[in-house]
Scaffold this motif. Sequence first.
Motif, PDB file in Angstrom:
ATOM      1  N   ALA A 217       0.838  -1.204   0.000  1.00  8.63           N
ATOM      2  CA  ALA A 217       0.000   0.000   0.000  1.00  8.63           C
ATOM      3  C   ALA A 217       0.870   1.251   0.000  1.00  8.63           C
ATOM      4  CB  ALA A 217      -0.928  -0.010   1.211  1.00  8.63           C
ATOM      5  N   LEU A 218       1.959   1.250   0.777  1.00  7.66           N
ATOM      6  CA  LEU A 218       2.879   2.392   0.807  1.00  7.66           C
ATOM      7  C   LEU A 218       3.695   2.462  -0.476  1.00  7.66           C
ATOM      8  CD1 LEU A 218       4.116   4.734   2.434  1.00  7.66           C
ATOM      9  CD2 LEU A 218       5.770   3.102   3.367  1.00  7.66           C
ATOM     10  N   ALA A 219       4.142   1.288  -0.970  1.00 11.92           N
ATOM     11  CA  ALA A 219       4.942   1.251  -2.192  1.00 11.92           C
ATOM     12  C   ALA A 219       4.159   1.780  -3.388  1.00 11.92           C
ATOM     13  CB  ALA A 219       5.415  -0.174  -2.471  1.00 11.92           C
ATOM     14  N   PHE A 220       2.834   1.617  -3.399  1.00  8.43           N
ATOM     15  CA  PHE A 220       1.994   2.193  -4.451  1.00  8.43           C
ATOM     16  C   PHE A 220       1.524   3.602  -4.081  1.00  8.43           C
ATOM     17  CE2 PHE A 220       0.745  -2.405  -5.469  1.00  8.43           C
ATOM     18  CZ  PHE A 220       1.691  -2.498  -6.480  1.00  8.43           C
ATOM     19  N   GLY A 221       1.428   3.883  -2.777  1.00  6.36           N
ATOM     20  CA  GLY A 221       0.929   5.188  -2.342  1.00  6.36           C
ATOM     21  C   GLY A 221       1.898   6.315  -2.612  1.00  6.36           C
ATOM     22  N   VAL A 222       3.207   6.074  -2.437  1.00 11.23           N
ATOM     23  CA  VAL A 222       4.196   7.121  -2.710  1.00 11.23           C
ATOM     24  C   VAL A 222       4.196   7.514  -4.190  1.00 11.23           C
ATOM     25  CG1 VAL A 222       6.673   7.644  -2.720  1.00 11.23           C
ATOM     26  CG2 VAL A 222       5.623   6.604  -0.699  1.00 11.23           C
ATOM     27  N   PRO A 223       4.198   6.567  -5.145  1.00  9.18           N
ATOM     28  CA  PRO A 223       4.044   6.967  -6.549  1.00  9.18           C
ATOM     29  C   PRO A 223       2.758   7.742  -6.810  1.00  9.18           C
ATOM     30  CG  PRO A 223       4.882   4.732  -6.445  1.00  9.18           C
ATOM     31  CD  PRO A 223       4.541   5.136  -5.030  1.00  9.18           C
ATOM     32  N   ALA A 224       1.673   7.390  -6.103  1.00 18.07           N
ATOM     33  CA  ALA A 224       0.426   8.147  -6.268  1.00 18.07           C
ATOM     34  C   ALA A 224       0.630   9.596  -5.832  1.00 18.07           C
ATOM     35  CB  ALA A 224      -0.692   7.497  -5.443  1.00 18.07           C
ATOM     36  N   ALA A 225       1.333   9.789  -4.702  1.00 22.73           N
ATOM     37  CA  ALA A 225       1.604  11.145  -4.219  1.00 22.73           C
ATOM     38  C   ALA A 225       2.482  11.912  -5.197  1.00 22.73           C
ATOM     39  CB  ALA A 225       2.270  11.075  -2.845  1.00 22.73           C
ATOM     40  N   LEU A 226       3.481  11.236  -5.780  1.00 26.97           N
ATOM     41  CA  LEU A 226       4.357  11.907  -6.754  1.00 26.97           C
ATOM     42  C   LEU A 226       3.595  12.296  -8.011  1.00 26.97           C
ATOM     43  CD1 LEU A 226       7.470  12.575  -6.720  1.00 26.97           C
ATOM     44  CD2 LEU A 226       6.631  11.197  -4.819  1.00 26.97           C
ATOM     45  N   MET A 227       2.622  11.475  -8.425  1.00 29.18           N
ATOM     46  CA  MET A 227       1.833  11.839  -9.600  1.00 29.18           C
ATOM     47  C   MET A 227       0.940  13.035  -9.298  1.00 29.18           C
ATOM     48  SD  MET A 227       1.464  11.248 -12.718  1.00 29.18           S
ATOM     49  CE  MET A 227       0.609  12.581 -13.571  1.00 29.18           C
ATOM     50  N   LEU A 228       0.447  13.128  -8.073  1.00 30.53           N
ATOM     51  CA  LEU A 228      -0.330  14.307  -7.677  1.00 30.53           C
ATOM     52  C   LEU A 228       0.562  15.544  -7.691  1.00 30.53           C
ATOM     53  CD1 LEU A 228      -2.961  15.517  -6.635  1.00 30.53           C
ATOM     54  CD2 LEU A 228      -2.238  14.917  -4.305  1.00 30.53           C
ATOM     55  N   VAL A 229       1.799  15.412  -7.210  1.00 28.36           N
ATOM     56  CA  VAL A 229       2.754  16.524  -7.254  1.00 28.36           C
ATOM     57  C   VAL A 229       3.017  16.913  -8.709  1.00 28.36           C
ATOM     58  CG1 VAL A 229       5.147  17.195  -6.785  1.00 28.36           C
ATOM     59  CG2 VAL A 229       3.838  15.946  -5.059  1.00 28.36           C
ATOM     60  N   ALA A 230       3.157  15.902  -9.592  1.00 26.92           N
ATOM     61  CA  ALA A 230       3.383  16.186 -11.014  1.00 26.92           C
ATOM     62  C   ALA A 230       2.249  17.025 -11.589  1.00 26.92           C
ATOM     63  CB  ALA A 230       3.519  14.869 -11.787  1.00 26.92           C
ATOM     64  N   LEU A 231       1.015  16.674 -11.240  1.00 24.55           N
ATOM     65  CA  LEU A 231      -0.149  17.420 -11.735  1.00 24.55           C
ATOM     66  C   LEU A 231      -0.156  18.845 -11.193  1.00 24.55           C
ATOM     67  CD1 LEU A 231      -2.890  17.603 -13.162  1.00 24.55           C
ATOM     68  CD2 LEU A 231      -3.932  16.532 -11.150  1.00 24.55           C
ATOM     69  N   ILE A 232       0.127  19.001  -9.900  1.00 22.12           N
ATOM     70  CA  ILE A 232       0.117  20.333  -9.282  1.00 22.12           C
ATOM     71  C   ILE A 232       1.201  21.218  -9.905  1.00 22.12           C
ATOM     72  CG2 ILE A 232       0.559  21.578  -7.128  1.00 22.12           C
ATOM     73  CD1 ILE A 232      -0.702  19.172  -5.657  1.00 22.12           C
ATOM     74  N   VAL A 233       2.398  20.665 -10.093  1.00 19.33           N
ATOM     75  CA  VAL A 233       3.497  21.435 -10.688  1.00 19.33           C
ATOM     76  C   VAL A 233       3.142  21.846 -12.107  1.00 19.33           C
ATOM     77  CG1 VAL A 233       5.879  21.267 -11.526  1.00 19.33           C
ATOM     78  CG2 VAL A 233       5.298  20.442  -9.243  1.00 19.33           C
ATOM     79  N   PHE A 234       2.556  20.924 -12.864  1.00 20.30           N
ATOM     80  CA  PHE A 234       2.200  21.234 -14.255  1.00 20.30           C
ATOM     81  C   PHE A 234       1.182  22.365 -14.318  1.00 20.30           C
ATOM     82  CE2 PHE A 234      -0.413  20.425 -18.071  1.00 20.30           C
ATOM     83  CZ  PHE A 234       0.571  20.560 -19.038  1.00 20.30           C
ATOM     84  N   VAL A 235       0.166  22.309 -13.459  1.00 20.42           N
ATOM     85  CA  VAL A 235      -0.867  23.348 -13.457  1.00 20.42           C
ATOM     86  C   VAL A 235      -0.292  24.675 -12.946  1.00 20.42           C
ATOM     87  CG1 VAL A 235      -3.065  24.036 -12.417  1.00 20.42           C
ATOM     88  CG2 VAL A 235      -2.745  21.696 -13.235  1.00 20.42           C
ATOM     89  N   ALA A 236       0.692  24.607 -12.041  1.00 20.97           N
ATOM     90  CA  ALA A 236       1.273  25.833 -11.477  1.00 20.97           C
ATOM     91  C   ALA A 236       1.931  26.694 -12.546  1.00 20.97           C
ATOM     92  CB  ALA A 236       2.292  25.471 -10.396  1.00 20.97           C
ATOM     93  N   GLY A 237       2.427  26.063 -13.604  1.00 17.45           N
ATOM     94  CA  GLY A 237       3.064  26.835 -14.672  1.00 17.45           C
ATOM     95  C   GLY A 237       2.121  27.278 -15.761  1.00 17.45           C
ATOM     96  N   SER A 238       0.806  27.116 -15.546  1.00 17.61           N
ATOM     97  CA  SER A 238      -0.178  27.348 -16.603  1.00 17.61           C
ATOM     98  C   SER A 238      -0.079  28.736 -17.234  1.00 17.61           C
ATOM     99  CB  SER A 238      -1.587  27.133 -16.035  1.00 17.61           C
ATOM    100  OG  SER A 238      -2.566  27.452 -16.988  1.00 17.61           O
ATOM    101  N   GLY A 239       0.102  29.750 -16.398  1.00 14.90           N
ATOM    102  CA  GLY A 239       0.120  31.112 -16.932  1.00 14.90           C
ATOM    103  C   GLY A 239       1.336  31.432 -17.774  1.00 14.90           C
ATOM    104  N   MET A 240       2.356  30.594 -17.748  1.00 18.22           N
ATOM    105  CA  MET A 240       3.589  30.861 -18.489  1.00 18.22           C
ATOM    106  C   MET A 240       3.673  30.084 -19.813  1.00 18.22           C
ATOM    107  SD  MET A 240       6.316  30.643 -15.368  1.00 18.22           S
ATOM    108  CE  MET A 240       5.953  31.325 -13.760  1.00 18.22           C
ATOM    109  N   TYR A 241       2.750  29.125 -20.010  1.00 24.42           N
ATOM    110  CA  TYR A 241       2.874  28.253 -21.178  1.00 24.42           C
ATOM    111  C   TYR A 241       2.390  28.922 -22.456  1.00 24.42           C
ATOM    112  CZ  TYR A 241       3.249  24.464 -17.716  1.00 24.42           C
ATOM    113  OH  TYR A 241       3.621  23.660 -16.676  1.00 24.42           O
TER     114      TYR A 241
END
Length: 723
Positions: A217-241
């Motif tokens: 559950a943890l071994a799959f949960g950490v990748p889930a958290a990193l994918m959420l971070v990936a989404l947040i980072v991508f959206v954070a740059g929206s105004g510059m794209y």
Amino acid sequence: MDKTQIEEEMDKGQKSGLSKYFSTTSSSPTMKVPKLCGTNYPLSIMFIVVNEFCERFSYYGMKAVLTLYFLNYLHWDENLSTTVYHAFSGLCYFTPLIGAPIADAWLGKFNTIFYLSILYVIGHVIKSVGAIPTMGSTEVHVALSMIGLIAIAFGTGGIKPCVAAFGGDQFDEEHAQERSKFFSIFYLSINAGSLISTFVTPVLRGDVQCFGGDCYALAFGVPAALMLVALIVFVAGSGMYKKYPPQGNILASVFSCIGFALKNRWRHRSKQYPKREHWLDWADEKYQKSLITEVKMVTKVLFLYIPLPMFWALFDQQGSRWTLQATRMNSDFGGFVLQPDQIQILNPLLILILIPVFDLGIYPLIRCCKVNFKAISKMAIGMILAALAFAVATVVEIKINETLPPVPKAKESYLQVLNLANSELNVEIPGFETIKQPSLHDTNPVAPHYVKLDLLNAHNEFNVKLTQGLVTSNCQIHVHEQSSFSLLVYSEGNNLNCHLFEESQTKPANGLAAVRFINMLSNEANITTGESTVSARSGNASAYVKLKRGKITANCLTGSRTYELDLGLLNFGAAYTVILITVNNDTIELKKTEDVTANSFHVAWQIPQYVLISAGEVMFSITGLEFSYSQAPTSMKSVLQAGWLFTIAIGNIIVLIVAQAGSLEQWAEFILFAALLVAVCIIFSIMGYFYVPANPDDLKDKKELEKKQLQDDNLNAIPMEEK
């Protein structure tokens, strides 16, 4: 519908849903974007690179432990685990054929990445929840796992053809050099994410205990958290794209052009029509010549792609068959113990090392020798290296098999003697040599020593003579074929008594250890190891308990007292018998023997096969991508990218079919794959010999000439008085 109407409809679509917050047009694709300090690099690429790092971490981290999750958590066998693993991998590389048209014709790259990343996160969360033991029955876990994997496959595959291209969109045309370096940084972020996650998630799985076992559950949960971070980072740059609107589905145009050509040729098959130079020329009644010429170039490269899936069939087995091979090896490096699924870290690590070795060392050296090393030649050598990797894997597999315990055949049985008497024991079995067995009090633990008994019938009785010094006793034993037994001999007064125990001769799978307990105490014993408890009545043996490799302490409840038992090191792939005896009616003494020897062939012997497969990847994959791009016109590069990814999907389907057949021993299966790849390499080399390289620049000049000619024709069509 004219161009203006199309643009208006696209603008309406962009104003709906979440795109009103994340517009696909930004201010304008030509807006002035912020730059990194003192450079021509847009600041927005930082968000894209970090997003890619986190996404690749989540994907490869989840995938690194997936095979062992199927084996140890869902309790599937090796063939089913391999089948589902490669079915998932194949789906991940098939879904780009869906993601690319969605981005090109409907949502645009930004919105496609955004929406599918949400699906990606949801898939990871479902997969992680499915690994929590308290969530329900096995059927529930399987259902949640499959739903999660399908969502992940559509998420990662859907955004795969979009992210790199979206990063390239951020650069102005005059900054082509910076854009080229961006793709190198982008590739580095992919391998960095893969490298770190392949090391970290197996640690989370194996070294962290939750719910009484490995923490999937943890071994799959950490990748889930990193994918959420990936989404947040991508959206954070929206105004510059820079966000270009959808340009139309070029992939659909290609298929439509090919389909029309085939249909038109079939329709006119029985009539007398002038022969056409190429079968695609039958599409010129509907499509422009420039499009037909581009499709000709693409189909010529796609034809070369036909043999390529076999390389990927071998390459992607690093996460399945090679990981399973590592579970049957010794991964103790002295200062640290490597998890079986961590060995996959070698591939991204070697890629980071081998790319500069090839680019700065091997390739320049070959050029100095005046050798014309073309792209197709590099790819063919990459195939040979992958085949050699599987030849090495075959040798490793054979060496592993040599360490397996003997398996009794028909009319055979195996017997070992466990001597609890105070001195050496002679065991005489009629028709066989005398066995001289040292006392367990002198040697502990004892390595297994089995004697093969040839049986006349399926069941045989033997009158065994036991001699210790001047004491002699007889013991009647009853054995049957294709089984293994332990004969426990102990002193009772001036007599020698014996007990016969049947045992397992199967090596514990997946690098686990197994232990059972023989109770020589006066009361029943309940022994607890971790979350497992087994019982053994006095004079009887318990069932085997499978445990992770390590130094184990157990608790033994007998009578009204609880004793702590130090079992010592239970090693990879070994099966042990622990005999419990009483000392002074107050303490329990342990005598430990090995029924099955531990894995002795070291996992370091896998390094050569990883070096070969990684070198093959550098020569095959990177060269193949460069070749594909050099041979494709600008408008068709996404088509060839989708075709390239599709070959990976087909490669995984090949492994899926072979694994599902499951009729070959593992070493023979490795040889089969190596031989098939060599045969395919020969075919590919012949196809490459007759391939005539195209020059997309010539097509560009031709299109400019056609455009000028069309303008001249339109000008000539205007009446003189209007001119």
